[in-house]
Design a protein around this motif. Sequence first.
Motif, PDB file in Angstrom:
ATOM      1  N   VAL A   8       0.836  -1.192   0.000  1.00 30.63           N
ATOM      2  CA  VAL A   8       0.000   0.000   0.000  1.00 30.63           C
ATOM      3  C   VAL A   8       0.874   1.246   0.000  1.00 30.63           C
ATOM      4  CG1 VAL A   8      -1.797   1.292   1.200  1.00 30.63           C
ATOM      5  CG2 VAL A   8      -1.833  -1.215   1.243  1.00 30.63           C
ATOM      6  N   GLU A   9       0.507   2.213  -0.833  1.00 27.92           N
ATOM      7  CA  GLU A   9       1.126   3.530  -0.807  1.00 27.92           C
ATOM      8  C   GLU A   9       0.029   4.575  -0.596  1.00 27.92           C
ATOM      9  OE1 GLU A   9       3.440   4.140  -4.339  1.00 27.92           O
ATOM     10  OE2 GLU A   9       5.208   3.165  -3.476  1.00 27.92           O
ATOM     11  N   TYR A  10       0.328   5.602   0.226  1.00 26.36           N
ATOM     12  CA  TYR A  10      -0.632   6.652   0.549  1.00 26.36           C
ATOM     13  C   TYR A  10      -0.137   7.984  -0.011  1.00 26.36           C
ATOM     14  CZ  TYR A  10      -2.189   3.182   3.983  1.00 26.36           C
ATOM     15  OH  TYR A  10      -2.623   2.031   4.602  1.00 26.36           O
ATOM     16  N   PHE A  11      -1.065   8.760  -0.537  1.00 23.65           N
ATOM     17  CA  PHE A  11      -0.734  10.079  -1.060  1.00 23.65           C
ATOM     18  C   PHE A  11      -1.779  11.089  -0.566  1.00 23.65           C
ATOM     19  CE2 PHE A  11       0.536   6.864  -4.126  1.00 23.65           C
ATOM     20  CZ  PHE A  11       1.879   7.180  -4.352  1.00 23.65           C
ATOM     21  N   ILE A  12      -1.315  12.283  -0.284  1.00 26.78           N
ATOM     22  CA  ILE A  12      -2.236  13.384   0.034  1.00 26.78           C
ATOM     23  C   ILE A  12      -2.526  14.137  -1.258  1.00 26.78           C
ATOM     24  CG2 ILE A  12      -2.606  15.508   1.340  1.00 26.78           C
ATOM     25  CD1 ILE A  12      -2.547  13.024   3.063  1.00 26.78           C
ATOM     26  N   ASP A  13      -3.790  14.198  -1.606  1.00 17.35           N
ATOM     27  CA  ASP A  13      -4.205  14.899  -2.818  1.00 17.35           C
ATOM     28  C   ASP A  13      -5.261  15.936  -2.428  1.00 17.35           C
ATOM     29  OD1 ASP A  13      -4.292  15.619  -5.436  1.00 17.35           O
ATOM     30  OD2 ASP A  13      -4.793  13.613  -6.201  1.00 17.35           O
ATOM     31  N   SER A  14      -5.573  16.828  -3.319  1.00 17.27           N
ATOM     32  CA  SER A  14      -6.532  17.879  -2.973  1.00 17.27           C
ATOM     33  C   SER A  14      -7.193  18.438  -4.219  1.00 17.27           C
ATOM     34  CB  SER A  14      -5.822  19.013  -2.213  1.00 17.27           C
ATOM     35  OG  SER A  14      -4.865  19.636  -3.059  1.00 17.27           O
ATOM     36  N   THR A  15      -8.342  19.077  -3.976  1.00 14.58           N
ATOM     37  CA  THR A  15      -9.023  19.876  -4.986  1.00 14.58           C
ATOM     38  C   THR A  15      -9.025  21.318  -4.499  1.00 14.58           C
ATOM     39  OG1 THR A  15     -11.205  19.623  -3.984  1.00 14.58           O
ATOM     40  CG2 THR A  15     -10.503  17.894  -5.526  1.00 14.58           C
ATOM     41  N   ASP A  16      -9.750  22.157  -5.172  1.00 12.33           N
ATOM     42  CA  ASP A  16      -9.815  23.553  -4.730  1.00 12.33           C
ATOM     43  C   ASP A  16     -10.454  23.695  -3.360  1.00 12.33           C
ATOM     44  OD1 ASP A  16      -8.641  24.326  -7.060  1.00 12.33           O
ATOM     45  OD2 ASP A  16     -10.537  24.796  -8.080  1.00 12.33           O
ATOM     46  N   LYS A  17     -11.282  22.712  -2.981  1.00  6.84           N
ATOM     47  CA  LYS A  17     -12.066  22.860  -1.755  1.00  6.84           C
ATOM     48  C   LYS A  17     -11.642  21.910  -0.635  1.00  6.84           C
ATOM     49  CE  LYS A  17     -16.177  24.559  -4.153  1.00  6.84           C
ATOM     50  NZ  LYS A  17     -17.630  24.363  -4.378  1.00  6.84           N
ATOM     51  N   ILE A  18     -11.165  20.702  -0.992  1.00 10.15           N
ATOM     52  CA  ILE A  18     -10.874  19.709   0.060  1.00 10.15           C
ATOM     53  C   ILE A  18      -9.541  19.020  -0.196  1.00 10.15           C
ATOM     54  CG2 ILE A  18     -13.317  19.263   0.540  1.00 10.15           C
ATOM     55  CD1 ILE A  18     -13.005  16.660  -1.091  1.00 10.15           C
ATOM     56  N   ALA A  19      -8.982  18.470   0.865  1.00  8.08           N
ATOM     57  CA  ALA A  19      -7.823  17.581   0.793  1.00  8.08           C
ATOM     58  C   ALA A  19      -8.272  16.180   1.179  1.00  8.08           C
ATOM     59  CB  ALA A  19      -6.726  18.065   1.726  1.00  8.08           C
ATOM     60  N   PHE A  20      -7.689  15.185   0.533  1.00  4.77           N
ATOM     61  CA  PHE A  20      -8.097  13.810   0.827  1.00  4.77           C
ATOM     62  C   PHE A  20      -6.911  12.858   0.695  1.00  4.77           C
ATOM     63  CE2 PHE A  20      -8.930  14.756  -3.618  1.00  4.77           C
ATOM     64  CZ  PHE A  20      -8.338  13.695  -4.292  1.00  4.77           C
ATOM     65  N   LEU A  21      -7.080  11.674   1.269  1.00  2.00           N
ATOM     66  CA  LEU A  21      -6.046  10.642   1.262  1.00  2.00           C
ATOM     67  C   LEU A  21      -6.275   9.701   0.087  1.00  2.00           C
ATOM     68  CD1 LEU A  21      -3.606   9.393   2.811  1.00  2.00           C
ATOM     69  CD2 LEU A  21      -5.284   7.935   4.001  1.00  2.00           C
ATOM     70  N   ASP A  22      -5.267   9.558  -0.775  1.00  2.00           N
ATOM     71  CA  ASP A  22      -5.323   8.665  -1.941  1.00  2.00           C
ATOM     72  C   ASP A  22      -4.559   7.392  -1.593  1.00  2.00           C
ATOM     73  OD1 ASP A  22      -5.779   7.627  -4.396  1.00  2.00           O
ATOM     74  OD2 ASP A  22      -4.463   8.982  -5.498  1.00  2.00           O
ATOM     75  N   VAL A  23      -5.198   6.232  -1.796  1.00  2.00           N
ATOM     76  CA  VAL A  23      -4.599   4.940  -1.441  1.00  2.00           C
ATOM     77  C   VAL A  23      -4.367   4.120  -2.711  1.00  2.00           C
ATOM     78  CG1 VAL A  23      -4.875   2.809  -0.119  1.00  2.00           C
ATOM     79  CG2 VAL A  23      -5.780   4.968   0.779  1.00  2.00           C
ATOM     80  N   ASP A  24      -3.137   3.633  -2.877  1.00  2.00           N
ATOM     81  CA  ASP A  24      -2.782   2.783  -4.025  1.00  2.00           C
ATOM     82  C   ASP A  24      -2.368   1.416  -3.493  1.00  2.00           C
ATOM     83  OD1 ASP A  24      -2.092   1.741  -6.452  1.00  2.00           O
ATOM     84  OD2 ASP A  24      -0.317   2.993  -6.761  1.00  2.00           O
ATOM     85  N   VAL A  25      -3.102   0.381  -3.871  1.00  2.00           N
ATOM     86  CA  VAL A  25      -2.816  -0.990  -3.424  1.00  2.00           C
ATOM     87  C   VAL A  25      -2.350  -1.812  -4.617  1.00  2.00           C
ATOM     88  CG1 VAL A  25      -3.744  -3.087  -2.377  1.00  2.00           C
ATOM     89  CG2 VAL A  25      -4.541  -0.833  -1.607  1.00  2.00           C
ATOM     90  N   SER A  26      -1.175  -2.435  -4.500  1.00  2.00           N
ATOM     91  CA  SER A  26      -0.651  -3.289  -5.568  1.00  2.00           C
ATOM     92  C   SER A  26       0.173  -4.419  -4.973  1.00  2.00           C
ATOM     93  CB  SER A  26       0.218  -2.495  -6.543  1.00  2.00           C
ATOM     94  OG  SER A  26       0.783  -3.360  -7.513  1.00  2.00           O
ATOM     95  N   PHE A  27      -0.155  -5.646  -5.367  1.00  2.00           N
ATOM     96  CA  PHE A  27       0.585  -6.806  -4.867  1.00  2.00           C
ATOM     97  C   PHE A  27       1.922  -7.002  -5.588  1.00  2.00           C
ATOM     98  CE2 PHE A  27      -3.619  -7.590  -3.306  1.00  2.00           C
ATOM     99  CZ  PHE A  27      -3.427  -8.267  -2.110  1.00  2.00           C
ATOM    100  N   THR A  28       2.249  -6.129  -6.538  1.00  2.00           N
ATOM    101  CA  THR A  28       3.563  -6.207  -7.182  1.00  2.00           C
ATOM    102  C   THR A  28       4.642  -5.501  -6.379  1.00  2.00           C
ATOM    103  OG1 THR A  28       3.095  -4.243  -8.526  1.00  2.00           O
ATOM    104  CG2 THR A  28       2.545  -6.390  -9.485  1.00  2.00           C
ATOM    105  N   GLY A  29       4.266  -4.858  -5.276  1.00  2.00           N
ATOM    106  CA  GLY A  29       5.270  -4.319  -4.356  1.00  2.00           C
ATOM    107  C   GLY A  29       5.960  -3.065  -4.816  1.00  2.00           C
TER     108      GLY A  29
END
Length: 392
Positions: A8-29
């Motif tokens: 799992v990798e986590y990223f902080i992303d945002s729009t003009d109004k909100i910020a949110f947590l982006d989650v990327d799941v990959s079994f290829t490591g």
Amino acid sequence: MVPESVIVEYFIDSTDKIAFLDVDVSFTGFGVLNRNQTAFGDYLNRVQLAGSSEAIAPLIEAIFALKEPLNLGTPFDSLSPEIYGSIHTNFQLTSRQLTEDLFTCKTSGDRRVITEGECLWIDVAALGHNGDRTYEYFDFETSASAVSAGTQLNLGKQWYLAVAAGTSVYETASSVQPAMMNGSSNQAGIALKKSWGSTDIGLSIVGGSGEFDAERFNIFPFGDRVTSEQEASFFGSSLRVSHDIDAGGGWYVRPMLDFGATRVKTQSFEETGAGALNLLVDASSQAYVTLNPAIEFGGEFKDNNLTIRPTVYLGYTHYLTDPSPATSAKLAGAPEVESFEVTSQGDRSIFDAAANVELLFVNGVSMKLGYWGQFSRNTTVHGADFKMKFSF
């Protein structure tokens, strides 16, 4: 607080109004795996996209719990069918050994070392085939033994027919997985040869089938042991052209060129012992095409009633097709998705060497002791054989 996981990798992303947590799941490591491990990781991605299953939930949870990237390769290796590729390499060696037997029956006439003749023979051989542990592949150690017998007949007008049959026993082990495989095979072959003076052309056909038992240990995540039984067969052919040059003083030089092809087929089978994590291994068929230029140096020396023939052989084998055996499989407890495929150790360029000493007696009986080896970047073969021949 978000859970930490190697897949799992986590990223902080945002729009003009909100910020949110982006989650990327990959079994290829995320780039930490070799090709075979990545192929299995891609397979698990397909399984998850297909809805996964309750049966393999413990596996998915155990992988998710891994924290360090380097820890992901070990469980993926434990679920790999790479050991089954050894059937292909074993059968290629068997095909070559029997082919060589079909091309070894020289006459006891005045031009002993450079003329085909008639004989009966029996050969006992043993070899060891070792592969190094690399970033891409497991290590392996194979020991094999074989007994074969055959005859060659003069059909007239410098045509010769040779036939042979034999049986082989194999033992292969890998310490990385760990895993082991034992098996045996029966094989037979035929060769037709034509001599034009000092030039010989021969075509050989060999084939056989065998049965193999395998065990794989420490299957992730519960340390299970799985067993399997499988059947396989091979069919090979070789076209050989050679020319004998009299070097004087009882010595000769024989340049030669072989063009060979071997096809190995394995039947599908299912492992037992690990429930949902058993592998369902697909049937396979793979062809191996080789070009083999070589040169042989030999001589003949008489001492009363004994004739001694030493020979030395040097060659180079180049695979014109992919030399790495491929095995595809899927997990027994997973939803139906495309199988994953792994390859086993196989080098494209191989150097060959052999040395023999043959003792011929006046009654037409001879005994030959020989060594042969193959040397490539990641693998080595050392073999020895003892042959008795009865010329007539």
